[in-house]
Design a protein around this motif. Structure first.
Motif, PDB file in Angstrom:
ATOM      1  N   THR A  51      37.743  33.492  13.917  1.00 40.32           N
ATOM      2  CA  THR A  51      37.867  32.199  13.056  1.00 40.32           C
ATOM      3  C   THR A  51      39.052  32.295  11.818  1.00 40.32           C
ATOM      4  O   THR A  51      39.856  31.401  12.397  1.00 40.32           O
ATOM      5  N   THR A  52      38.926  33.431  11.049  1.00 41.67           N
ATOM      6  CA  THR A  52      40.227  33.251  10.075  1.00 41.67           C
ATOM      7  C   THR A  52      41.157  33.668  10.715  1.00 41.67           C
ATOM      8  O   THR A  52      42.347  33.245  10.237  1.00 41.67           O
ATOM      9  N   GLU A  53      41.375  34.917  11.468  1.00 45.50           N
ATOM     10  CA  GLU A  53      42.571  35.335  11.915  1.00 45.50           C
ATOM     11  C   GLU A  53      43.144  34.575  12.736  1.00 45.50           C
ATOM     12  O   GLU A  53      44.329  34.567  13.005  1.00 45.50           O
ATOM     13  N   LEU A  54      42.135  33.848  13.607  1.00 42.93           N
ATOM     14  CA  LEU A  54      42.723  33.197  14.879  1.00 42.93           C
ATOM     15  C   LEU A  54      42.801  31.676  14.783  1.00 42.93           C
ATOM     16  O   LEU A  54      43.340  31.076  15.956  1.00 42.93           O
ATOM     17  N   SER A  55      42.379  31.188  13.800  1.00 42.35           N
ATOM     18  CA  SER A  55      42.294  29.941  13.469  1.00 42.35           C
ATOM     19  C   SER A  55      41.437  28.940  14.645  1.00 42.35           C
ATOM     20  O   SER A  55      41.896  27.835  15.319  1.00 42.35           O
ATOM     21  N   LEU A  56      40.302  29.695  14.942  1.00 42.55           N
ATOM     22  CA  LEU A  56      39.597  29.081  16.211  1.00 42.55           C
ATOM     23  C   LEU A  56      39.021  27.652  15.940  1.00 42.55           C
ATOM     24  O   LEU A  56      38.926  27.316  14.678  1.00 42.55           O
ATOM     25  N   THR A 107      44.333  30.257  22.982  1.00 44.67           N
ATOM     26  CA  THR A 107      45.320  29.750  23.273  1.00 44.67           C
ATOM     27  C   THR A 107      46.654  31.017  23.298  1.00 44.67           C
ATOM     28  O   THR A 107      46.059  32.126  22.979  1.00 44.67           O
ATOM     29  N   PRO A 108      47.826  30.714  23.830  1.00 40.25           N
ATOM     30  CA  PRO A 108      48.687  31.833  23.921  1.00 40.25           C
ATOM     31  C   PRO A 108      49.066  32.280  22.619  1.00 40.25           C
ATOM     32  O   PRO A 108      49.172  33.385  22.311  1.00 40.25           O
ATOM     33  N   GLU A 121      48.672  35.983  20.991  1.00 40.97           N
ATOM     34  CA  GLU A 121      49.747  36.875  20.436  1.00 40.97           C
ATOM     35  C   GLU A 121      49.292  37.336  19.072  1.00 40.97           C
ATOM     36  O   GLU A 121      49.531  38.505  18.758  1.00 40.97           O
ATOM     37  N   ILE A 122      48.544  36.903  18.361  1.00 39.69           N
ATOM     38  CA  ILE A 122      47.846  36.941  17.022  1.00 39.69           C
ATOM     39  C   ILE A 122      46.897  38.265  17.249  1.00 39.69           C
ATOM     40  O   ILE A 122      46.780  39.210  16.405  1.00 39.69           O
ATOM     41  N   GLN A 123      46.268  37.861  18.173  1.00 45.29           N
ATOM     42  CA  GLN A 123      45.121  38.922  18.407  1.00 45.29           C
ATOM     43  C   GLN A 123      45.586  40.266  18.961  1.00 45.29           C
ATOM     44  O   GLN A 123      45.347  41.381  18.428  1.00 45.29           O
ATOM     45  N   LYS A 124      46.811  40.394  19.847  1.00 47.99           N
ATOM     46  CA  LYS A 124      47.464  41.479  20.198  1.00 47.99           C
ATOM     47  C   LYS A 124      47.891  42.262  19.042  1.00 47.99           C
ATOM     48  O   LYS A 124      47.705  43.196  18.909  1.00 47.99           O
TER      49      LYS A 124
END
Length: 115
Positions: free
Chosen positions: A35-40, A88-89, A93-96
């Motif tokens: 949630t923090t890293e990807l702004s879920l 989302t795309p 990208e952030i996750q990758k």
């Protein structure tokens, strides 16, 4: 004597409850990090939570039953694909980028440990 038995039973019960709470905390920590890293969004969190809980259960099962590790690894990959389908795309990208960074840190840590 009855009081001693009662105290022992209560202690065992509370210990079991604490262990149950600990199981959930692994999934909670993972979901919080995502949630923090990807702004879920709240909807994404609700959809991803059961998948993350299943991933945590698979990891635990793999540790407890090493002969299940290969099957659990495949199930884990399928679960990861489900999660990726919900992102989302931009989040992908952030996750990758985060995964690549973690792999690089892991490799550099292994090299330092060997020397």
């Amino acid at each position: 004597m009855k009081k001693l038995i009662l105290v022992a039973l209560l202690t065992m019960g509370l210990n079991g409850f604490a262990q149950e709470a600990g199981k959930k905390s692994g999934a909670d920590k993972m979901l919080q990090k995502m949630t923090t890293e990807l702004s879920l969004t709240a909807d994404q969190q609700a959809a991803i939570r059961p998948i993350v809980e299943e991933q945590v259960a698979l990891k635990k099962d793999s540790k407890e039953n090493p002969d299940h590790a290969d099957a659990n690894k495949e199930k884990g990959k399928e679960l990861s694909k489900k999660i990726k389908g919900m992102l989302t795309p931009t989040q992908l990208e952030i996750q990758k980028a985060n995964m690549e960074k973690a792999k690089a840190e892991e490799k550099s840590g292994k090299k330092e440990g060997k020397e």
